[in-house]
Scaffold this motif. Structure first.
Motif, short mmCIF file in Angstrom:
data_model
loop_
_atom_site.label_atom_id
_atom_site.label_comp_id
_atom_site.label_asym_id
_atom_site.label_seq_id
_atom_site.Cartn_x
_atom_site.Cartn_y
_atom_site.Cartn_z
N SER A 76 0.82 -1.22 0.00
CA SER A 76 0.00 0.00 0.00
C SER A 76 0.86 1.26 0.00
O SER A 76 0.55 2.23 -0.71
CB SER A 76 -0.92 0.01 1.22
N LEU A 77 1.92 1.25 0.80
CA LEU A 77 2.81 2.41 0.84
C LEU A 77 3.42 2.68 -0.54
O LEU A 77 3.48 3.82 -0.99
CB LEU A 77 3.91 2.21 1.87
N ARG A 78 3.89 1.63 -1.18
CA ARG A 78 4.49 1.79 -2.51
C ARG A 78 3.47 2.35 -3.50
O ARG A 78 3.80 3.22 -4.31
CB ARG A 78 5.07 0.47 -2.99
N ARG A 79 2.24 1.85 -3.44
CA ARG A 79 1.20 2.37 -4.34
C ARG A 79 0.91 3.84 -4.05
O ARG A 79 0.48 4.58 -4.94
CB ARG A 79 -0.08 1.55 -4.22
N ALA A 80 1.15 4.27 -2.81
CA ALA A 80 0.91 5.66 -2.41
C ALA A 80 2.11 6.57 -2.70
O ALA A 80 2.10 7.74 -2.34
CB ALA A 80 0.54 5.73 -0.93
N GLY A 81 3.16 6.01 -3.32
CA GLY A 81 4.29 6.83 -3.71
C GLY A 81 5.50 6.75 -2.81
O GLY A 81 6.51 7.40 -3.06
N TRP A 82 5.46 5.95 -1.76
CA TRP A 82 6.56 5.79 -0.83
C TRP A 82 7.73 5.14 -1.55
O TRP A 82 7.55 4.19 -2.31
CB TRP A 82 6.08 4.95 0.34
N LYS A 83 8.93 5.63 -1.33
CA LYS A 83 10.12 5.14 -2.03
C LYS A 83 11.05 4.32 -1.14
O LYS A 83 12.23 4.19 -1.43
CB LYS A 83 10.91 6.32 -2.62
N GLY A 84 10.56 3.79 -0.06
CA GLY A 84 11.38 2.94 0.79
C GLY A 84 11.88 3.59 2.05
O GLY A 84 12.53 2.94 2.88
N HIS A 85 11.61 4.87 2.21
CA HIS A 85 11.99 5.57 3.44
C HIS A 85 11.18 6.86 3.53
O HIS A 85 10.56 7.28 2.56
CB HIS A 85 13.49 5.87 3.46
#
Length: 137
Positions: A76-85
């Motif tokens: 979900s974080l990745r789909r929301a644009g999170w880049k790993g940090h």
């Protein structure tokens, strides 16, 4: 310049989209297993399953539930644009399922002697949300 510019130069906070149905079902007393079966992408449902299992002494089961919630949350974080940090604020209620799952994973990992995973998850929680780390203990 945007209104939400990060003056420290780090990535902006990630705010997961709000899907209130699982949260509302849990608040209304629906069994977490039913909620997870109906909404398998809900980190909150998996985190609640992890907490319940841990409270009854089923640490390995808690670990498995927490790991599922953690990985669903990463998706979900990745789909929301999170880049790993970067920040994942506790103050944004839809983020709490992921943060609770991350906390539960650290707790269970520590309980079964997975020192490296415990340390990694504990640091990840602190880095993502100091408020969550303090709130969840």
């Amino acid at each position: 310049m945007t209104l939400h510019e990060n003056l420290l130069g780090g990535p902006p906070p990630t705010h997961l989209p709000d899907y209130p149905e699982p949260r509302d079902l849990l608040a209304d007393g629906t069994a977490p297993a039913e909620v997870a079966a109906k909404y398998p992408t809900s980190s909150l449902a998996w985190a609640q399953l992890a907490d319940d299992a841990f409270e009854r002494g089923s640490v390995v089961e808690s670990y498995a539930y927490a790991r599922t919630g953690y990985h669903r949350g990463l998706d979900s974080l990745r789909r929301a644009g999170w880049k790993g940090h970067g920040p994942v604020p506790w103050e944004h209620e839809p983020n709490r399922g992921f943060l609770r799952a991350l906390h539960a994973l650290a707790r269970a990992a520590g309980s079964i002697g997975e020192k490296e995973e415990y340390e990694r998850c504990t640091q990840f929680l602190q880095d993502s949300s100091p408020t969550a780390a303090q709130t969840l203990g």
